[in-house]
Design a protein around this motif. Structure first.
Motif, mmCIF file in Angstrom:
data_model
loop_
_atom_site.group_PDB
_atom_site.id
_atom_site.type_symbol
_atom_site.label_atom_id
_atom_site.label_comp_id
_atom_site.label_asym_id
_atom_site.label_seq_id
_atom_site.Cartn_x
_atom_site.Cartn_y
_atom_site.Cartn_z
ATOM 1 N N ILE A 285 0.846 -1.190 0.000
ATOM 2 C CA ILE A 285 0.000 0.000 0.000
ATOM 3 C C ILE A 285 0.884 1.243 0.000
ATOM 4 O O ILE A 285 1.704 1.439 0.898
ATOM 5 N N ASP A 286 0.716 2.086 -1.014
ATOM 6 C CA ASP A 286 1.477 3.331 -1.079
ATOM 7 C C ASP A 286 0.639 4.473 -0.504
ATOM 8 O O ASP A 286 -0.503 4.287 -0.093
ATOM 9 N N ILE A 287 1.202 5.673 -0.510
ATOM 10 C CA ILE A 287 0.528 6.814 0.109
ATOM 11 C C ILE A 287 -0.743 7.198 -0.649
ATOM 12 O O ILE A 287 -1.716 7.645 -0.047
ATOM 13 N N VAL A 288 -0.760 6.986 -1.963
ATOM 14 C CA VAL A 288 -1.970 7.284 -2.746
ATOM 15 C C VAL A 288 -3.114 6.380 -2.306
ATOM 16 O O VAL A 288 -4.263 6.822 -2.164
ATOM 17 N N SER A 289 -2.804 5.104 -2.069
ATOM 18 C CA SER A 289 -3.819 4.156 -1.609
ATOM 19 C C SER A 289 -4.335 4.545 -0.227
ATOM 20 O O SER A 289 -5.543 4.524 0.035
ATOM 21 N N TYR A 290 -3.415 4.904 0.670
ATOM 22 C CA TYR A 290 -3.827 5.346 2.003
ATOM 23 C C TYR A 290 -4.728 6.587 1.912
ATOM 24 O O TYR A 290 -5.729 6.697 2.633
ATOM 25 N N ASN A 291 -4.367 7.515 1.042
ATOM 26 C CA ASN A 291 -5.173 8.733 0.891
ATOM 27 C C ASN A 291 -6.581 8.412 0.399
ATOM 28 O O ASN A 291 -7.559 9.028 0.831
ATOM 29 N N THR A 292 -6.674 7.444 -0.513
ATOM 30 C CA THR A 292 -7.988 7.039 -1.030
ATOM 31 C C THR A 292 -8.846 6.459 0.094
ATOM 32 O O THR A 292 -10.028 6.805 0.234
ATOM 33 N N MET A 293 -8.255 5.571 0.904
ATOM 34 C CA MET A 293 -8.990 4.992 2.026
ATOM 35 C C MET A 293 -9.380 6.065 3.040
ATOM 36 O O MET A 293 -10.505 6.092 3.544
ATOM 37 N N MET A 294 -8.447 6.967 3.310
ATOM 38 C CA MET A 294 -8.708 8.028 4.275
ATOM 39 C C MET A 294 -9.847 8.929 3.800
ATOM 40 O O MET A 294 -10.701 9.351 4.583
ATOM 41 N N SER A 305 -11.337 6.485 12.357
ATOM 42 C CA SER A 305 -10.648 5.539 11.463
ATOM 43 C C SER A 305 -9.649 6.254 10.565
ATOM 44 O O SER A 305 -8.580 5.717 10.260
ATOM 45 N N ALA A 306 -9.993 7.486 10.151
ATOM 46 C CA ALA A 306 -9.091 8.258 9.282
ATOM 47 C C ALA A 306 -7.783 8.571 10.002
ATOM 48 O O ALA A 306 -6.693 8.400 9.442
ATOM 49 N N PHE A 307 -7.889 8.997 11.274
ATOM 50 C CA PHE A 307 -6.671 9.311 12.033
ATOM 51 C C PHE A 307 -5.906 8.038 12.413
ATOM 52 O O PHE A 307 -4.687 8.070 12.546
ATOM 53 N N ARG A 308 -6.634 6.920 12.537
ATOM 54 C CA ARG A 308 -5.951 5.643 12.781
ATOM 55 C C ARG A 308 -5.073 5.290 11.582
ATOM 56 O O ARG A 308 -3.953 4.785 11.738
ATOM 57 N N LEU A 309 -5.582 5.580 10.380
ATOM 58 C CA LEU A 309 -4.785 5.345 9.170
ATOM 59 C C LEU A 309 -3.549 6.238 9.153
ATOM 60 O O LEU A 309 -2.472 5.813 8.734
ATOM 61 N N LEU A 310 -3.701 7.497 9.597
ATOM 62 C CA LEU A 310 -2.548 8.409 9.645
ATOM 63 C C LEU A 310 -1.468 7.842 10.556
ATOM 64 O O LEU A 310 -0.276 7.862 10.208
ATOM 65 N N ASN A 311 -1.880 7.321 11.703
ATOM 66 C CA ASN A 311 -0.909 6.714 12.626
ATOM 67 C C ASN A 311 -0.233 5.507 11.978
ATOM 68 O O ASN A 311 0.968 5.289 12.144
ATOM 69 N N GLU A 312 -1.022 4.717 11.231
ATOM 70 C CA GLU A 312 -0.478 3.537 10.555
ATOM 71 C C GLU A 312 0.552 3.949 9.508
ATOM 72 O O GLU A 312 1.592 3.291 9.358
ATOM 73 N N ILE A 313 0.267 5.041 8.786
ATOM 74 C CA ILE A 313 1.204 5.545 7.770
ATOM 75 C C ILE A 313 2.530 5.912 8.425
ATOM 76 O O ILE A 313 3.610 5.499 7.981
ATOM 77 N N GLU A 314 2.432 6.698 9.516
ATOM 78 C CA GLU A 314 3.652 7.214 10.148
ATOM 79 C C GLU A 314 4.400 6.122 10.904
ATOM 80 O O GLU A 314 5.633 6.094 10.911
ATOM 81 N N ASP A 315 3.649 5.194 11.538
ATOM 82 C CA ASP A 315 4.305 4.088 12.245
ATOM 83 C C ASP A 315 4.972 3.125 11.271
ATOM 84 O O ASP A 315 5.972 2.480 11.607
ATOM 85 N N GLY A 316 4.413 3.041 10.050
ATOM 86 C CA GLY A 316 4.972 2.140 9.038
ATOM 87 C C GLY A 316 6.158 2.715 8.299
ATOM 88 O O GLY A 316 6.704 2.074 7.394
ATOM 89 N N GLY A 317 6.551 3.936 8.661
ATOM 90 C CA GLY A 317 7.731 4.542 8.051
ATOM 91 C C GLY A 317 7.478 5.271 6.748
ATOM 92 O O GLY A 317 8.412 5.765 6.120
ATOM 93 N N GLN A 318 6.184 5.355 6.316
ATOM 94 C CA GLN A 318 5.871 6.104 5.101
ATOM 95 C C GLN A 318 5.691 7.582 5.429
ATOM 96 O O GLN A 318 5.398 7.940 6.575
ATOM 97 N N LYS A 319 5.842 8.410 4.435
ATOM 98 C CA LYS A 319 5.669 9.849 4.632
ATOM 99 C C LYS A 319 4.304 10.281 4.126
ATOM 100 O O LYS A 319 3.948 10.018 2.983
#
Length: 452
Positions: A285-294, A305-319
């Motif tokens: 899952i890239d950042i574009v995919s995360y943005n679509t889900m968010m 759920s949207a902010f949970r995804l933000l935490n997942e992005i940052e915890d996973g090392g993505q920007k």
């Protein structure tokens, strides 16, 4: 005598610096090479021109030609092809034509790539007749059009809405000794879907299988998107299931297509279901995919759920990017929590992403909607860059707050500076101002009557 190996090594180093966007060091290395006797060649300068086109634009790239002439090296067809492609991508039509004519005047013979770029340029300019003439010129120079040439024409015709001509050319490709490949089918299917001809697109998709071609994920995703756009959600789901049943490697893009489509239709449960499938299938899952889900979560008002995804992005090392935080700010504003939106905007600024004009526009709109007019005006006045949406949103907000005098002054400034503002905003300002003027005149007349 300098060996060829030295120049090749110089070119490899130049290419490395260019890929790292360190163009100053690339130029300095050329100068050092000349000083040490390692003379650059046409490949050296073409590499530099390609990098300038990619990162700085056609004007900066064109300036390299003077340095080539100083070094006694003449541009070749690759040099001009690179410049022409860059100008075409930037929609600098007149510049593209000038470069092509300059190439001809320099007695550099164009190749198929040159003509393909010109065809693409003419279609972008809406000059399809000129694009067809390029084909005739190719034949006159004994340059056979390639499949890439015909793909460019089919793509141009589809984008111009001439889908009938695109289909006719597609059917002639075998006669023209350029049998279509999968990319040709994908171009045509995309054009048919965008023109609303989903049944025809499905027929072409079936034809692919009959002729022994194997449709890829892009082919299916294109038709699925077309189905949703035409309101045939059930058919889109059916095709997605068919895609899975046939064993295609379904990537994040395919899932995001489904998530985005259901979100736009307001079918949040279905969007959530595909989100769960995507997270559970192990697809990268890239950042574009995360943005679509968010975005789908925010549209459903599920900011947790949207902010949970933000935490997942940052915890996973993505920007996360500007769009990530803009989605969250817009979502917070839509549920009426403008204070949280302001806090997140400040957080965005601390991350170095505060220059997003879209995020500011969302926040201004949210502040006006929440009745915090002064804060909205303050944020508007602090903006260094504003677009048409900014002014339209502020004018509507001022009208709702019945600050018509301020709105009239702002509208006058927009008209004076040539800023485009939606008609609805102009009408709201003028109608409100007239209404307030009539009220003021009535009050004055009443006051005069009481004092007589």
């Amino acid at each position: 005598m300098i060996s060829g190996l030295s120049t090749r090594l110089l070119n490899i180093c130049i290419s490395s610096f260019c890929k790292a966007r360190n163009l100053e060091k690339a130029e300095a290395l050329i100068m050092d090479g000349i000083r040490l006797g390692y003379l650059p060649d046409i490949v050296t300068y073409n590499t530099l021109i390609a990098a300038y086109c990619r990162f700085l634009g056609v004007d900066a790239a064109y300036s390299v030609l003077d340095k080539m002439k100083e070094a006694g090296i003449h541009p070749d067809v690759i040099t001009y092809n690179t410049l022409i492609t860059c100008a075409t991508k930037k929609k600098l039509i007149s510049r593209t034509l000038d470069l092509f004519h300059e190439m001809l005047e320099s007695e550099i013979v164009p190749d198929a790539w040159s003509y393909n770029s010109m065809i693409h340029c003419y279609f972008k300019a809406g000059r399809s007749d000129d694009a067809y003439q390029i084909i005739q010129e190719m034949f006159s120079r004994n340059i056979a059009p390639t499949l890439a040439t015909y793909n460019t024409i089919i793509n141009g015709l589809c984008k111009a809405g001439d889908i009938g001509d695109a289909l006719r050319l597609f059917r002639k490709l075998d006669v023209l000794c350029c049998p279509p490949e999968l990319i040709t089918y994908n171009i045509l299917i995309d054009g048919l879907c965008k023109c609303g001809k989903v049944p025809e697109a499905r027929r072409v998709l079936k034809e692919l299988g009959i002729l022994g071609y194997t449709p890829n994920a892009i082919t299916y995703t294109t038709v699925i998107t077309g189905c949703f756009r035409s309101g045939q959600a059930n058919l889109g789901v059916e095709l997605f299931s068919e895609m899975k049943h046939k064993g295609y490697n379904i990537d994040a893009f395919a899932y995001c297509t489904m998530i985005s489509a259901f979100s736009k239709l307001g079918m949040t449960e279905e969007a959530y279901a595909y989100t769960d499938q995507m997270l559970g299938c192990g697809a990268p899952i890239d950042i574009v995919s995360y943005n679509t889900m968010m975005n789908s979560y925010c549209k459903a008002g599920d900011l947790v759920s949207a902010f949970r995804l933000l935490n997942e992005i940052e915890d996973g090392g993505q920007k996360s990017d500007e769009y990530t935080h803009t989605i969250l700010i817009d979502g917070l504003c839509k549920i009426g929590d403008v204070d949280a939106a302001r806090r997140h905007f400040r957080y965005m600024e601390t991350r170095g992403l505060g220059s997003s004009i879209v995020a500011r526009n969302c926040l201004i709109h949210g502040l006006f909607k929440a009745g915090q007019v002064d804060l909205a005006i303050k944020l508007f006045s602090e903006m260094k860059v504003k677009d048409s949406y900014t002014y339209t949103s502020v004018l509507h907000g001022l009208c709702k707050a019945k600050r018509f005098n301020v709105a009239v002054r702002l509208l006058s400034a927009c008209l004076k500076d040539g800023v485009k503002v939606l008609r609805s905003a102009r009408r709201a300002v003028l109608a409100g101002f007239r209404k307030e003027s009539r009220k003021l005149k009535s009050t004055i007349c009443l006051a005069k009557g009481l004092h007589t």
